[in-house]
Design an enzyme around this catalytic site. Structure first.
Site: not given
Length: 306
Positions: A61, A63, A65-66, A138, A206
Site C-alpha cells: 500500500h 503509506h 513506511d512502505h 487496512h 497492515d
C-alpha cells in the site's frame, strides 16, 4: 530454491535497531522486493545484497513506511548503471504515486513499468514463478502477496520409451516445450510424471485478520505476517487502526495450516518481541519473532520420486 530475507521488521518509522518492514526474495536469477520504506537500502547493504538486479518491486500500500524509500532506491540503481526495465506492482494509483516520488529522481537510465492491481485477487505469471496478490483489510487499499513456484513431475524415461519418443526430444519436453514433428505433436505431459510439491511464500502487513489471508496463505511453506502489537492490552488499538496482534496472526497461521510463521511490522513501542512468543506458540507452535536480516532458503521437498 527460494532465497528469502526479511530486511526489516519495523512499522511506522525506522529505529536505530530496527529497519522498516520489507522483504527480498531471489529465485532462479530473479530478485523481488516487497515494500521499500525509508532505510531499505541500508538494510539491504547490511545483508550484503545489491539493489541493481532487482527485477520487480511489489507494494502492499502507499503509506510512507512502505514506499518512501523508493526514490533513493531508484537513484542507487541508476548510479549502478542499470539499464534493464524495472517492474513496479501495487494498488490502483501506483503510477501517480511513483510519478510524484520521481520528482526527486527524474532521470534514470532504465525504464519503469507500473502494473496497477485491479482485482481483489490477481495472479501475475513470470518465468518459472508467479506472484499472487490479494486484498486485505487496512484503512487504505492494501494487498498481501504470494510468491509461488510450481514444480513439474519427474521425467519418466519408461513413459517416453513406451510412446516411442526419440531421445533427442526429451530435454526440450522436460523443459515444457511443445514439439511438432512430421508425424505428431509431442507435449510435456507425455514424458512427465504427476506434478511435485512446489514452494510458496505468503507476505502480508497492515491488516486486520481476513478470510482472504487464510485462503491465500493455505499450506504456505513460510507465512510472514504483521504482528503490530504483542501486548494483549492493545487489542482494541489494533482494531481501531486496522492492524493485528501477535495472537491474531498466530490464529491465521493455524487456520491456514502453514509450515512456519515469522512475525514482522512491529510497533515502535514494542521493544522485545520475544517476550510475548511463549503465548503465541501456544496458538501456533512454529511461530518465530522476525528480526532484521533473518533469512532462509526454502527448498523443494526431496522424495523417492524427486
Amino acid at each position: 530454491m527460494l532465497d528469502i530475507c526479511l530486511l526489516g521488521t519495523g512499522g511506522m518509522m525506522p529505529l536505530p535497531y530496527r529497519w522498516l518492514t520489507s522483504l527480498m526474495a531471489r529465485y532462479n536469477g530473479k530478485s523481488i522486493l516487497i515494500d521499500c520504506g525509508e532505510g531499505t537500502q541500508i538494510a539491504m547493504k547490511e545483508k550484503g545484497w545489491s539493489p541493481k538486479p532487482i527485477d520487480i518491486i511489489c507494494f502492499t500500500h502507499f503509506h510512507a513506511d512502505h514506499i518512501s524509500g523508493l526514490p533513493g532506491m531508484l537513484l542507487t540503481m541508476g548510479n549502478a548503471e542499470r539499464t534493464e526495465p524495472l517492474l513496479l506492482i501495487g494498488p490502483k494509483g501506483l503510477t501517480k504515486v511513483v510519478s510524484s516520488l520521481r520528482v526527486i529522481a527524474p532521470e534514470l537510465p532504465f525504464e519503469i513499468k507500473c502494473l496497477e492491481l485491479a482485482e481483489a485477487e490477481q495472479t501475475l505469471q513470470f518465468d518459472g514463478f508467479r506472484i499472487e496478490a490479494f486484498k486485505v483489510n487496512h484503512n487504505v487499499i492494501c494487498y498481501g502477496y504470494n510468491i509461488a513456484i510450481d514444480r513439474v513431475g519427474k521425467f519418466d524415461v519408461q513413459k517416453a520409451k513406451e510412446q516411442g519418443i526419440e531421445q533427442r526430444y526429451w530435454n526440450r519436453l522436460q523443459k515444457g516445450e511443445v514439439i511438432e514433428t512430421e508425424q505428431r505433436v509431442l507435449t510435456p505431459d507425455m514424458v512427465l510424471g504427476p506434478p511435485r510439491k512446489g514452494l510458496k511464500l505468503t507476505y502480508c502487513t497492515d491488516t486486520r485478520p481476513t478470510d482472504s489471508i487464510v485462503r491465500n496463505a493455505k499450506d504456505a511453506d513460510l507465512f510472514i505476517c504483521e504482528g503490530m502489537y504483542g501486548e494483549p492490552e492493545k487489542q482494541q488499538k489494533a482494531r481501531e487502526y486496522k492492524h493485528m496482534t501477535f495472537y491474531e496472526a498466530a490464529e491465521l497461521a493455524k487456520a491456514a495450516n502453514v509450515k512456519e510463521m515469522w512475525l514482522t511490522h512491529y510497533s515502535p513501542s514494542l521493544v522485545r518481541a520475544e517476550d510475548y512468543m511463549k503465548d503465541v506458540r501456544k496458538i501456533f507452535p512454529n511461530a518465530v519473532a522476525g528480526k532484521d536480516g533473518k533469512s532462509v532458503d526454502l527448498l523443494f521437498e526431496e522424495t523417492d520420486n524427486a
